[in-house]
Design an enzyme around this catalytic site. Structure first.
Site, PDB file in Angstrom:
ATOM      1  N   ASN A   1       0.859  -1.182   0.000  1.00 39.34           N
ATOM      2  CA  ASN A   1       0.000   0.000   0.000  1.00 39.34           C
ATOM      3  C   ASN A   1       0.900   1.237   0.000  1.00 39.34           C
ATOM      4  O   ASN A   1       1.465   1.583   1.028  1.00 39.34           O
ATOM      5  CB  ASN A   1      -0.886  -0.038   1.262  1.00 39.34           C
ATOM      6  CG  ASN A   1      -1.731   1.220   1.413  1.00 39.34           C
ATOM      7  OD1 ASN A   1      -1.819   2.039   0.496  1.00 39.34           O
ATOM      8  ND2 ASN A   1      -2.348   1.363   2.574  1.00 39.34           N
TER       9      ASN A   1
ATOM     10  N   LYS B   1       0.074   4.232  -0.308  1.00 41.02           N
ATOM     11  CA  LYS B   1      -0.619   5.402   0.273  1.00 41.02           C
ATOM     12  C   LYS B   1      -0.398   6.633  -0.622  1.00 41.02           C
ATOM     13  O   LYS B   1      -0.264   6.485  -1.830  1.00 41.02           O
ATOM     14  CB  LYS B   1      -0.137   5.641   1.705  1.00 41.02           C
ATOM     15  CG  LYS B   1      -0.219   4.377   2.560  1.00 41.02           C
ATOM     16  CD  LYS B   1      -0.078   4.648   4.016  1.00 41.02           C
ATOM     17  CE  LYS B   1      -0.043   3.330   4.768  1.00 41.02           C
ATOM     18  NZ  LYS B   1      -0.043   3.491   6.204  1.00 41.02           N
TER      19      LYS B   1
ATOM     20  N   HIS C   1      -9.499   0.744   5.131  1.00 41.95           N
ATOM     21  CA  HIS C   1      -8.217   0.986   5.806  1.00 41.95           C
ATOM     22  C   HIS C   1      -8.465   1.944   6.982  1.00 41.95           C
ATOM     23  O   HIS C   1      -9.301   2.842   6.885  1.00 41.95           O
ATOM     24  CB  HIS C   1      -7.211   1.592   4.820  1.00 41.95           C
ATOM     25  CG  HIS C   1      -5.825   1.629   5.351  1.00 41.95           C
ATOM     26  ND1 HIS C   1      -5.408   2.569   6.267  1.00 41.95           N
ATOM     27  CD2 HIS C   1      -4.758   0.818   5.138  1.00 41.95           C
ATOM     28  CE1 HIS C   1      -4.141   2.334   6.580  1.00 41.95           C
ATOM     29  NE2 HIS C   1      -3.718   1.282   5.907  1.00 41.95           N
TER      30      HIS C   1
ATOM     31  N   GLU D   1      -6.959   4.403   8.009  1.00 40.73           N
ATOM     32  CA  GLU D   1      -6.805   5.826   7.686  1.00 40.73           C
ATOM     33  C   GLU D   1      -8.063   6.365   6.998  1.00 40.73           C
ATOM     34  O   GLU D   1      -8.439   7.519   7.190  1.00 40.73           O
ATOM     35  CB  GLU D   1      -5.552   6.031   6.814  1.00 40.73           C
ATOM     36  CG  GLU D   1      -4.286   5.830   7.638  1.00 40.73           C
ATOM     37  CD  GLU D   1      -3.083   5.332   6.849  1.00 40.73           C
ATOM     38  OE1 GLU D   1      -3.084   5.393   5.606  1.00 40.73           O
ATOM     39  OE2 GLU D   1      -2.120   4.868   7.505  1.00 40.73           O
TER      40      GLU D   1
ATOM     41  N   GLU E   1      -5.291  -5.301  10.635  1.00 34.31           N
ATOM     42  CA  GLU E   1      -4.306  -4.250  10.840  1.00 34.31           C
ATOM     43  C   GLU E   1      -4.589  -3.540  12.157  1.00 34.31           C
ATOM     44  O   GLU E   1      -5.407  -2.611  12.196  1.00 34.31           O
ATOM     45  CB  GLU E   1      -4.383  -3.238   9.699  1.00 34.31           C
ATOM     46  CG  GLU E   1      -4.121  -3.822   8.338  1.00 34.31           C
ATOM     47  CD  GLU E   1      -3.520  -2.790   7.397  1.00 34.31           C
ATOM     48  OE1 GLU E   1      -2.413  -3.011   6.930  1.00 34.31           O
ATOM     49  OE2 GLU E   1      -4.166  -1.753   7.167  1.00 34.31           O
TER      50      GLU E   1
ATOM     51  N   GLY F   1       2.349   2.050  10.827  1.00 43.06           N
ATOM     52  CA  GLY F   1       3.273   3.171  10.666  1.00 43.06           C
ATOM     53  C   GLY F   1       3.962   3.592  11.951  1.00 43.06           C
ATOM     54  O   GLY F   1       4.573   4.663  12.014  1.00 43.06           O
TER      55      GLY F   1
ATOM     56  N   SER G   1       3.481  -2.299  10.421  1.00 43.30           N
ATOM     57  CA  SER G   1       4.939  -2.271  10.610  1.00 43.30           C
ATOM     58  C   SER G   1       5.618  -3.597  10.283  1.00 43.30           C
ATOM     59  O   SER G   1       6.619  -3.950  10.906  1.00 43.30           O
ATOM     60  CB  SER G   1       5.284  -1.815  12.036  1.00 43.30           C
ATOM     61  OG  SER G   1       4.807  -0.499  12.257  1.00 43.30           O
TER      62      SER G   1
HETATM   63  C1  PEP Z   1      -0.815  -0.030   6.180  1.00 42.74           C
HETATM   64  O1  PEP Z   1      -1.003   1.161   6.146  1.00 42.74           O
HETATM   65  O2  PEP Z   1      -1.615  -0.803   5.642  1.00 42.74           O
HETATM   66  C2  PEP Z   1       0.381  -0.516   6.874  1.00 42.74           C
HETATM   67  C3  PEP Z   1       0.398  -1.763   7.253  1.00 42.74           C
HETATM   68  O3  PEP Z   1       1.370   0.395   7.096  1.00 42.74           O
HETATM   69  P1  PEP Z   1       2.816   0.104   7.740  1.00 42.74           P
HETATM   70  O4  PEP Z   1       3.330  -1.175   7.128  1.00 42.74           O
HETATM   71  O5  PEP Z   1       3.642   1.281   7.357  1.00 42.74           O
HETATM   72  O6  PEP Z   1       2.612  -0.015   9.212  1.00 42.74           O
END
Ligand code: PEP
Length: 253
Positions: free
Chosen positions: A9, A11, A98, A100, A170, A176, A216
């Site tokens: 992703n 973003k 997601h 976000e 997630e 992040g 992460s």
């Molecule tokens: C995400 O935004 O789907 C995600 C898993 O981000 P990150 O790997 O940066 O934590």
């Protein structure tokens, strides 16, 4: 048998040239180095979907995903993009729900229900994201939150449609932040999700559904996460922006 998937992703990152450079690096590295049967999904932002799709050039191991779409088919929705438009430029997956999107764009389970329908109607595959906040985890509400996200946003689809769905767990506190869920924490939740699928559909659907972990994930922790029996891959944010890290994660199976 369920598929193994690693999805990146991107973003709201990369310019056109940077996106082109990254996708061609990933395509070449996947071709040269990846021997496992993992499906790779690259999810750039809307303006780059078409060119990323062209760069992949029919490579069977790599698919293109979008990060969102609108719930309606067409019409006066300035600034929005429909599932049909995504399909027309070579997209096969759409990330929905997601955290976000839920947090910054007020996407709730009801809206996501409509988006899931729109995506499936076009024959695309939703990557449906669910996850709890740190506060919810600390209050022991993780399973309750996940259950309602699944029930209200996703479990309205038919058995046949559900076969097209990928779920991504997630935990919001891990996205992040550099804080990964331990493989035990993630496995516990993935097993719970599979149990919910069995309860709402059937045991076969539960066994066949790909459930990704996101939060992460990186080349250092992916192997341990992917070795868990109910973790079928990852939804990767930050680490998908670097070809070396992303491909090393794909090679972690
Ligand atoms: C995400 O935004 O789907 C995600 C898993 O981000 P990150 O790997 O940066 O934590």
């Amino acid at each position: 048998m369920r598929k193994k998937i690693v999805a990146g992703n991107w973003k709201m990152n990369k310019t056109f040239d940077e996106a082109q450079a990254l996708v061609s690096e990933v395509v070449n590295m996947v071709q040269d180095e990846v021997n496992n049967d993992t499906e790779v999904v690259i999810c750039p932002s809307f303006p780059f979907l078409s060119s990323v799709s062209k760069a992949i050039n029919g490579n069977a191991k790599i698919q293109v995903g979008a990060q969102n779409c609108h719930q309606n088919e067409s019409g006066a929705y300035t600034g929005e993009v429909s599932a049909g438009m995504l399909k027309s430029v070579g997209v096969s997956y759409v990330i929905l729900g997601h955290s976000e999107r839920r947090q910054y764009f007020q996407e709730d389970n009801q809206l996501l229900e409509a988006k899931v329908k729109a995506v499936l109607k076009q024959g695309l595959k939703p990557i449906f994201c669910i996850g709890e906040s740190l506060e919810e985890r600390e209050q022991d509400l993780t399973f309750k939150v996940l259950e309602s996200q699944l029930k209200e946003g996703l479990f309205h689809v038919s058995n046949e449609e559900f076969a097209q769905v990928v779920i991504a767990y997630e935990p919001i506190w891990a996205i992040g932040t550099g804080k990964t869920a331990t493989s035990q924490q993630a496995q516990e939740v993935h097993a719970f999700i599979r149990e919910q699928i069995a309860r709402n559909y059937d045991a076969q659907a539960a066994a066949d559904t790909t459930i990704l972990y996101g939060g992460s994930a990186n080349p250092g922790n992916a192997k341990e996460l992917f070795s868990q029996p109910d973790i079928d891959g990852g939804l990767i944010g930050g680490a998908s922006l670097k070809s070396r890290d992303f491909v090393d994660i794909i090679k972690s199976f």
